[in-house]
Design a protein around this motif. Structure first.
Motif, mmCIF file in Angstrom:
data_model
loop_
_atom_site.group_PDB
_atom_site.id
_atom_site.type_symbol
_atom_site.label_atom_id
_atom_site.label_comp_id
_atom_site.label_asym_id
_atom_site.label_seq_id
_atom_site.Cartn_x
_atom_site.Cartn_y
_atom_site.Cartn_z
ATOM 1 N N VAL A 13 2.837 -0.265 4.804
ATOM 2 C CA VAL A 13 1.774 0.513 5.448
ATOM 3 C C VAL A 13 1.831 1.961 4.964
ATOM 4 N N SER A 14 3.015 2.511 4.864
ATOM 5 C CA SER A 14 3.176 3.885 4.376
ATOM 6 C C SER A 14 2.656 4.030 2.946
ATOM 7 N N GLN A 15 2.964 3.067 2.094
ATOM 8 C CA GLN A 15 2.479 3.088 0.714
ATOM 9 C C GLN A 15 0.958 2.960 0.657
ATOM 10 N N LEU A 16 0.412 2.064 1.478
ATOM 11 C CA LEU A 16 -1.035 1.850 1.502
ATOM 12 C C LEU A 16 -1.784 3.131 1.852
ATOM 13 N N LYS A 17 -1.288 3.860 2.831
ATOM 14 C CA LYS A 17 -1.968 5.065 3.295
ATOM 15 C C LYS A 17 -2.022 6.160 2.233
ATOM 16 N N LYS A 18 -1.227 6.039 1.183
ATOM 17 C CA LYS A 18 -1.215 7.016 0.094
ATOM 18 C C LYS A 18 -2.192 6.655 -1.028
ATOM 19 N N ILE A 19 -2.776 5.462 -0.974
ATOM 20 C CA ILE A 19 -3.667 4.990 -2.033
ATOM 21 C C ILE A 19 -5.092 5.438 -1.756
ATOM 22 N N GLU A 20 -5.703 6.089 -2.733
ATOM 23 C CA GLU A 20 -7.102 6.497 -2.609
ATOM 24 C C GLU A 20 -7.974 5.255 -2.468
ATOM 25 N N GLY A 21 -8.832 5.263 -1.469
ATOM 26 C CA GLY A 21 -9.707 4.126 -1.205
ATOM 27 C C GLY A 21 -9.264 3.309 -0.009
ATOM 28 N N VAL A 22 -8.001 3.452 0.394
ATOM 29 C CA VAL A 22 -7.528 2.773 1.598
ATOM 30 C C VAL A 22 -7.885 3.669 2.773
#
Length: 77
Positions: free
Chosen positions: A19-28
């Motif tokens: 979840v932490s990694q996902l929140k750093k991805i542009e578009g998520v």
């Protein structure tokens, strides 16, 4: 703008990390823990279907500890 929900299964105990990694991805746009068949539910948005495909296949599916995904593309009204 194409949008989708991506349902994600991860290795046991990896939910917080992913979840932490996902929140750093542009578009998520959003990412949440889930109890049930899928471990994480995320909402994603991109400028085109091609970019949405790239976001899911090259950015989300390749994250460390992600086992599988199911993408639900949202239709416009």
């Amino acid at each position: 703008m194409p949008q989708a929900f991506v349902l994600i299964n991860v290795e046991s105990g990896a939910e917080e990390e992913v979840v932490s990694q996902l929140k750093k991805i542009e578009g998520v746009e959003e990412a949440y823990f889930s109890y049930g068949v899928y471990d994480i539910i995320s909402k994603v948005k991109a400028e085109s279907m091609e970019k949405l495909k790239d976001l899911v296949t090259r950015r989300i599916r390749t994250l460390n500890r992600v086992r599988s995904t199911l993408t639900l593309i949202m239709m416009e009204e």
